[in-house]
Scaffold this motif. Structure first.
Motif: not given
Length: 396
Positions: A128-136
């Motif tokens: 994953g990591g996509c959610n964190e990327f979009v948020l940050n």
């Protein structure tokens, strides 16, 4: 009037359900929006199938390890770096790993909507990591995330994931069943969680079936599965189910397209328990649609599933579907009239295969029904448009 600027973030474009859904969505929306696709790793068989007017960019270098498989990594240095990030995640969570990788990532600005197309997994899994990327790392008027899984079944319910999903303005799930599963994990997010069904390239599916026509030998009852050999796909238990009803005189035949971790176990089950020719492994096929169009039924023997795209692929080719009962099976198969749902067990599969093999008129009636249906993406595109057209940010 200028078109809305949308940035979509995903890990890669290797063949998989999420990536295929993304490819199909891009073809439906690329002429209506100014779309940028950001990948962690510019790799995958579907990369060259992206619409040419979609702007393709890549995240900062370290993020590529979240988009690469271990087989993609070349050289000792690359292998050690990937191993380091994977180990770091096991100790500190993927959220911390994204933070570390993001030390060299510039903030991306100027977008109306930023979308994470890949769901979060277990917090200490290197995924994953996509959610964190979009948020940050993205500034946008609104931020949206997609859930393409049975969230309850993947075991990703945690306070950290609760906080991550709470940070989005809206959450899109690919079926009613997936929405219900997600909300059993995070019920307080119900007001911002919607259903946006997956798009399909129906014309291309039909074209590929015609380009590569196949036929099965004899006049037996031919059952087909198209899936990875992963634990959740239930292929070994499907083979055991066939072993319980097939002998040398049986006219039931089972064909499997795909490859993966459980293939060797499946091969041993076949050789130890079934006469030659009853179950045939056809291997990985770039174009399975010729077989799909000619099969009597498509079998989905999965232990758990979200909203399998193969259901609509088979249905648009006139092939009925039998699936075990998973999160979206009833709404996608029974409610639409596309086929049948059985108990999620080896015995459930065996009994329904045996029943359908003896009810050829029922199967043919279902095929005739499917041939009369119109398949399109009108509803899916409408749901997507409504999702991103809502004004501003939501409140919890």
């Amino acid at each position: 009037m200028s078109r809305k600027r949308i940035l979509i973030v995903n890990n890669n474009m290797y063949i998989g359900g999420v990536q295929k859904a993304l490819e199909n969505l891009l073809w439906e929306i690329h002429s209506d929006y100014d779309v940028t696709l950001l990948l962690f790793h510019k790799g995958g068989e579907l990369l060259n199938k992206i619409p040419p007017d979609v702007d393709l960019i890549e995240a900062a270098s370290p993020f590529r390890y979240l988009g690469m498989s271990k087989y993609d990594v070349r050289g000792v240095k690359e292998k050690l770096l990937r191993l380091f990030f994977a180990a770091f995640t096991c100790v500190f969570t993927v959220r911390k790993t994204v933070g570390l990788m993001g030390l060299t990532q510039k903030k991306l600005r100027g977008y109306d909507t930023a979308i994470s197309f890949l769901h979060s997994g277990k917090e200490k899994t290197f995924y994953g990591g996509c959610n964190e990327f979009v948020l940050n790392f993205i500034e946008a008027e609104q931020k949206i995330t997609f859930v393409h899984c049975d969230f309850e079944k993947i075991g990703a319910t945690s306070e950290k994931n609760r906080k991550i999903y709470s940070g989005f303005d809206r959450i899109a799930t690919c079926s009613d069943g997936c929405r219900a599963s997600f909300l059993r994990c995070f019920p307080e997010l119900s007001q911002k969680t919607y259903v946006v069904r997956n798009c399909q390239n129906y014309n291309e599916i039909k074209r590929m079936a015609q380009v590569s026509p196949e036929k099965f030998e004899g006049n037996g009852f031919n059952v087909l599965t198209v899936a990875r050999f992963g634990k959740e796909k239930g292929i070994p238990r499907a083979v055991r189910a066939f072993a319980g009803i097939c002998n040398a005189e049986s006219k039931i035949r089972y064909y499997i397209i795909g490859d993966g971790a459980e293939r060797r176990e499946t091969e041993e089950l076949i050789s130890d328990n079934l006469p030659a020719g009853v179950v045939t492994l056809l291997g990985e096929k770039e174009n399975p649609y010729g077989y799909m169009a000619k099969a009597d039924i498509l079998l989905i023997p999965s232990i758990s599933e979200a909203a399998p795209m193969v259901i609509n692929e088979a249905a648009c080719l006139g092939t009925p579907v039998l699936s075990t009962e998973t999160s979206s099976a009833v709404e996608m198969i029974c409610d639409t009239g596309f086929g049948w749902v059985c108990k999620n067990s080896e015995d459930g599969i065996r009994k329904e295969i045996e029943r359908l093999a003896g009810s050829r008129n029922e199967v043919e009636s279902k095929r005739e029904f499917l041939r009369e249906q119109k398949f399109d993406n009108v509803m899916a595109v409408k749901q997507f448009s409504e999702l991103i057209s809502q004004d501003g940010k939501t409140t919890d």
